[in-house]
Design a protein around this motif. Structure first.
Motif, short mmCIF file in Angstrom:
data_model
loop_
_atom_site.label_atom_id
_atom_site.label_comp_id
_atom_site.label_asym_id
_atom_site.label_seq_id
_atom_site.Cartn_x
_atom_site.Cartn_y
_atom_site.Cartn_z
N ASP A 1 -2.38 -4.02 -24.53
CA ASP A 1 -3.73 -4.43 -24.14
C ASP A 1 -3.91 -5.95 -24.19
O ASP A 1 -5.02 -6.45 -24.14
N ASP B 1 -4.14 -9.78 -23.03
CA ASP B 1 -4.83 -10.36 -21.87
C ASP B 1 -3.89 -10.68 -20.70
O ASP B 1 -4.31 -10.64 -19.55
N TYR C 1 -3.93 -8.20 -17.75
CA TYR C 1 -5.19 -7.85 -17.07
C TYR C 1 -5.77 -9.04 -16.33
O TYR C 1 -5.64 -10.18 -16.77
N ASP C 2 -6.43 -8.75 -15.21
CA ASP C 2 -7.10 -9.82 -14.47
C ASP C 2 -8.48 -10.07 -15.07
O ASP C 2 -8.87 -9.43 -16.05
N GLU C 3 -9.22 -10.98 -14.44
CA GLU C 3 -10.54 -11.37 -14.94
C GLU C 3 -11.54 -10.22 -14.95
O GLU C 3 -12.50 -10.21 -15.71
N GLU C 4 -11.32 -9.25 -14.08
CA GLU C 4 -12.24 -8.11 -13.97
C GLU C 4 -11.84 -6.94 -14.85
O GLU C 4 -12.50 -5.90 -14.85
N GLY C 5 -10.74 -7.07 -15.59
CA GLY C 5 -10.31 -6.02 -16.51
C GLY C 5 -9.35 -5.02 -15.93
O GLY C 5 -9.04 -4.02 -16.58
N TYR C 6 -8.85 -5.26 -14.73
CA TYR C 6 -7.88 -4.35 -14.12
C TYR C 6 -6.46 -4.76 -14.51
O TYR C 6 -6.14 -5.95 -14.54
N MET C 7 -5.62 -3.75 -14.79
CA MET C 7 -4.25 -4.04 -15.19
C MET C 7 -3.46 -4.65 -14.04
O MET C 7 -3.53 -4.17 -12.91
N LEU C 8 -2.73 -5.71 -14.36
CA LEU C 8 -1.81 -6.33 -13.41
C LEU C 8 -0.50 -5.55 -13.51
O LEU C 8 0.37 -5.84 -14.33
N ARG C 9 -0.38 -4.55 -12.70
CA ARG C 9 0.73 -3.61 -12.78
C ARG C 9 2.10 -4.29 -12.68
O ARG C 9 3.01 -3.95 -13.42
N TYR D 1 0.80 6.64 -18.53
CA TYR D 1 1.08 6.21 -17.16
C TYR D 1 2.52 5.72 -17.02
O TYR D 1 3.24 6.10 -16.10
#
Length: 136
Positions: free
Chosen positions: A39, A41, A44-52, A80
């Motif tokens: 988890d 930072d 994750y991007d600024e919007e809270g979506y995982m940078l896969r 996942y």
């Protein structure tokens, strides 16, 4: 040589995750060992979506994944990756149950070997395996 551990845990278990991170920062997991929580930072991007792509690359390059499980595991964030990637990539991963937790495990986690919740157990997993010596 620096070794990297990915620590995957449910947000409910943040207290126990923080303790593992402290073990790393105090050197209890060995010299040159860093732990990155899933988890973090950086994933994750600024919007809270995982940078896969970032997460996938980091996991592929790590030395060990420690999957911490507690009481609430059916929506664990590691599900996942375990189901879709790790069995194909050959990534070394272990299950670490939080002390006194008896939560049910998802089917995907039943194939993982379980280790104790202590720094020595993690440190042992990072040791190089002995190669068999042949004497002729």
């Amino acid at each position: 040589m620096k070794q990297t551990i990915i620590l995957a845990s449910n947000y409910h278990d943040h207290r126990y995750r923080s303790k593992v991170l402290k073990w790393a920062s105090s050197g209890k997991l060995g010299d040159n060992v860093s732990v990155i929580a899933l988890d973090d930072d950086r994933f994750y991007d600024e919007e809270g979506y995982m940078l896969r792509d970032v997460a996938t690359h980091t996991i592929k390059e790590c030395d060990l994944v420690v999957v911490m499980v507690g009481e609430q595991n059916m929506e664990h964030p590691w599900l996942y990756f375990e189901g879709e990637f790790c069995h194909q990539w050959g990534i070394k991963r272990v299950l670490m149950r939080i002390p006194y937790a008896e939560g049910q495990l998802p089917e995907e986690f039943t194939v993982l070997r379980e280790i104790s919740y202590n720094p020595n157990a993690i440190e042992k997993e990072l040791r190089p395996t002995q190669t068999q010596t042949h004497y002729y």
